[in-house]
Design a protein around this motif. Structure first.
Motif, PDB file in Angstrom:
ATOM      1  N   CYS A  89       0.796  -1.232   0.000  1.00 22.50           N
ATOM      2  CA  CYS A  89       0.000   0.000   0.000  1.00 22.50           C
ATOM      3  C   CYS A  89       0.829   1.283   0.000  1.00 22.50           C
ATOM      4  CB  CYS A  89      -0.930   0.019   1.210  1.00 22.50           C
ATOM      5  SG  CYS A  89      -2.171  -1.258   1.155  1.00 22.50           S
ATOM      6  N   VAL A  90       2.074   1.206   0.435  1.00 22.02           N
ATOM      7  CA  VAL A  90       2.881   2.420   0.528  1.00 22.02           C
ATOM      8  C   VAL A  90       4.127   2.339  -0.345  1.00 22.02           C
ATOM      9  CG1 VAL A  90       4.164   3.925   2.089  1.00 22.02           C
ATOM     10  CG2 VAL A  90       2.038   2.915   2.851  1.00 22.02           C
ATOM     11  N   VAL A  91       4.950   1.341  -0.146  1.00 29.07           N
ATOM     12  CA  VAL A  91       6.250   1.294  -0.815  1.00 29.07           C
ATOM     13  C   VAL A  91       6.104   1.085  -2.317  1.00 29.07           C
ATOM     14  CG1 VAL A  91       8.449   0.070  -0.917  1.00 29.07           C
ATOM     15  CG2 VAL A  91       7.386   0.507   1.285  1.00 29.07           C
ATOM     16  N   MET A  92       5.325   0.092  -2.725  1.00 26.23           N
ATOM     17  CA  MET A  92       5.183  -0.187  -4.155  1.00 26.23           C
ATOM     18  C   MET A  92       4.568   0.976  -4.935  1.00 26.23           C
ATOM     19  SD  MET A  92       6.573  -2.865  -5.254  1.00 26.23           S
ATOM     20  CE  MET A  92       5.776  -3.002  -6.829  1.00 26.23           C
ATOM     21  N   PRO A  93       3.472   1.594  -4.465  1.00 30.28           N
ATOM     22  CA  PRO A  93       2.948   2.735  -5.223  1.00 30.28           C
ATOM     23  C   PRO A  93       3.938   3.902  -5.316  1.00 30.28           C
ATOM     24  CG  PRO A  93       1.281   1.943  -3.729  1.00 30.28           C
ATOM     25  CD  PRO A  93       2.534   1.206  -3.388  1.00 30.28           C
ATOM     26  N   ILE A  94       4.684   4.153  -4.240  1.00 33.70           N
ATOM     27  CA  ILE A  94       5.656   5.242  -4.288  1.00 33.70           C
ATOM     28  C   ILE A  94       6.748   4.936  -5.306  1.00 33.70           C
ATOM     29  CG2 ILE A  94       7.461   6.408  -2.966  1.00 33.70           C
ATOM     30  CD1 ILE A  94       5.614   6.232  -0.532  1.00 33.70           C
ATOM     31  N   LEU A  95       7.268   3.724  -5.272  1.00 34.46           N
ATOM     32  CA  LEU A  95       8.302   3.351  -6.249  1.00 34.46           C
ATOM     33  C   LEU A  95       7.777   3.415  -7.677  1.00 34.46           C
ATOM     34  CD1 LEU A  95      10.066   0.328  -4.531  1.00 34.46           C
ATOM     35  CD2 LEU A  95      10.988   2.604  -4.932  1.00 34.46           C
ATOM     36  N   LEU A  96       6.568   2.935  -7.889  1.00 36.54           N
ATOM     37  CA  LEU A  96       6.007   2.968  -9.235  1.00 36.54           C
ATOM     38  C   LEU A  96       5.777   4.390  -9.726  1.00 36.54           C
ATOM     39  CD1 LEU A  96       3.454   0.020  -9.082  1.00 36.54           C
ATOM     40  CD2 LEU A  96       5.584   0.125 -10.375  1.00 36.54           C
ATOM     41  N   VAL A  97       5.240   5.245  -8.875  1.00 36.48           N
ATOM     42  CA  VAL A  97       4.943   6.618  -9.293  1.00 36.48           C
ATOM     43  C   VAL A  97       6.224   7.408  -9.536  1.00 36.48           C
ATOM     44  CG1 VAL A  97       3.965   8.808  -8.489  1.00 36.48           C
ATOM     45  CG2 VAL A  97       2.661   6.723  -8.282  1.00 36.48           C
ATOM     46  N   PHE A  98       7.256   7.163  -8.744  1.00 36.13           N
ATOM     47  CA  PHE A  98       8.493   7.921  -8.922  1.00 36.13           C
ATOM     48  C   PHE A  98       9.368   7.388 -10.047  1.00 36.13           C
ATOM     49  CE2 PHE A  98       8.634   9.599  -4.309  1.00 36.13           C
ATOM     50  CZ  PHE A  98       7.692  10.541  -4.637  1.00 36.13           C
ATOM     51  N   THR A  99       9.122   6.170 -10.529  1.00 39.17           N
ATOM     52  CA  THR A  99       9.976   5.607 -11.573  1.00 39.17           C
ATOM     53  C   THR A  99       9.183   5.304 -12.843  1.00 39.17           C
ATOM     54  OG1 THR A  99       9.705   3.393 -10.634  1.00 39.17           O
ATOM     55  CG2 THR A  99      11.641   4.638  -9.941  1.00 39.17           C
ATOM     56  N   VAL A 100       8.452   4.219 -12.844  1.00 34.38           N
ATOM     57  CA  VAL A 100       7.800   3.734 -14.051  1.00 34.38           C
ATOM     58  C   VAL A 100       6.644   4.639 -14.478  1.00 34.38           C
ATOM     59  CG1 VAL A 100       6.574   1.771 -15.056  1.00 34.38           C
ATOM     60  CG2 VAL A 100       8.454   1.383 -13.478  1.00 34.38           C
ATOM     61  N   LEU A 101       5.860   5.091 -13.529  1.00 32.23           N
ATOM     62  CA  LEU A 101       4.681   5.923 -13.836  1.00 32.23           C
ATOM     63  C   LEU A 101       4.963   7.412 -13.699  1.00 32.23           C
ATOM     64  CD1 LEU A 101       2.019   3.772 -11.977  1.00 32.23           C
ATOM     65  CD2 LEU A 101       2.554   3.764 -14.412  1.00 32.23           C
ATOM     66  N   ALA A 102       6.212   7.824 -13.877  1.00 34.43           N
ATOM     67  CA  ALA A 102       6.567   9.238 -13.697  1.00 34.43           C
ATOM     68  C   ALA A 102       5.851  10.133 -14.699  1.00 34.43           C
ATOM     69  CB  ALA A 102       8.077   9.418 -13.808  1.00 34.43           C
ATOM     70  N   GLU A 103       5.571   9.625 -15.876  1.00 31.32           N
ATOM     71  CA  GLU A 103       4.860  10.421 -16.877  1.00 31.32           C
ATOM     72  C   GLU A 103       3.388  10.601 -16.512  1.00 31.32           C
ATOM     73  OE1 GLU A 103       5.485   8.396 -20.521  1.00 31.32           O
ATOM     74  OE2 GLU A 103       7.639   8.807 -20.547  1.00 31.32           O
ATOM     75  N   TRP A 104       2.876   9.748 -15.658  1.00 28.36           N
ATOM     76  CA  TRP A 104       1.484   9.796 -15.238  1.00 28.36           C
ATOM     77  C   TRP A 104       1.353  10.385 -13.829  1.00 28.36           C
ATOM     78  CZ3 TRP A 104      -2.373   8.088 -18.499  1.00 28.36           C
ATOM     79  CH2 TRP A 104      -1.941   7.430 -19.633  1.00 28.36           C
ATOM     80  N   ALA A 105       2.254  11.263 -13.454  1.00 32.46           N
ATOM     81  CA  ALA A 105       2.287  11.789 -12.086  1.00 32.46           C
ATOM     82  C   ALA A 105       1.002  12.532 -11.728  1.00 32.46           C
ATOM     83  CB  ALA A 105       3.486  12.708 -11.901  1.00 32.46           C
ATOM     84  N   TYR A 106       0.501  13.349 -12.648  1.00 29.20           N
ATOM     85  CA  TYR A 106      -0.721  14.107 -12.356  1.00 29.20           C
ATOM     86  C   TYR A 106      -1.929  13.175 -12.198  1.00 29.20           C
ATOM     87  CZ  TYR A 106       2.081  18.047 -13.923  1.00 29.20           C
ATOM     88  OH  TYR A 106       3.068  18.980 -14.072  1.00 29.20           O
ATOM     89  N   THR A 107      -2.025  12.182 -13.053  1.00 30.93           N
ATOM     90  CA  THR A 107      -3.141  11.239 -12.976  1.00 30.93           C
ATOM     91  C   THR A 107      -3.073  10.428 -11.690  1.00 30.93           C
ATOM     92  OG1 THR A 107      -3.089  11.089 -15.379  1.00 30.93           O
ATOM     93  CG2 THR A 107      -4.312   9.389 -14.188  1.00 30.93           C
TER      94      THR A 107
END
Length: 124
Positions: A89-107
């Motif tokens: 719930c915390v670590v995986m979403p943060i890692l994904l948003v800061f790396t793989v999903l960085a282009e989708w940061a606003y969404t």
């Protein structure tokens, strides 16, 4: 002395060309990314507090825990489940948003804030 005209690093022009084309990050994107982390922590804290020993009412759970003396804090399975929930719930979403999903940061920030607002409304 032929070294005066040559740079020490042969890839210096390539590095300068790469760095000169970077535009940086906007203040809005920084705000969106920094809003995700505390929102995920609040959502995780509320989800664990709402379900203490299988009870959804925190006051009832505290009374039940004090009445029978059994608590989940000494059981290693509860620790493992809490650790897994924290990771998912915390670590995986943060890692994904800061790396793989960085282009989708606003969404991602919008979805996490909407989820947080939904949790607030659902608790009332």
């Amino acid at each position: 002395m032929d070294l005066i005209g040559k740079p020490l690093n042969p890839n210096k022009r390539l590095k300068e060309g790469f760095v000169s084309n970077l535009s940086g990050t906007s203040m809005l994107e920084i705000a969106a990314l920094t809003a995700i982390v505390p929102a995920l922590f609040v959502i995780r804290q509320w989800s664990s507090f709402a379900r203490v020993n299988g009870h959804f009412n925190a006051k009832e759970a505290v009374l039940k825990k004090n009445d029978n003396g059994a608590s989940c804090t000494k059981d290693w399975r509860c620790y493992a489940v809490a650790l897994a929930m924290d990771y998912l719930c915390v670590v995986m979403p943060i890692l994904l948003v800061f790396t793989v999903l960085a282009e989708w940061a606003y969404t991602c920030a919008s979805l996490v804030v909407l989820l947080l607002l939904f949790c607030i409304v659902a608790r009332r």
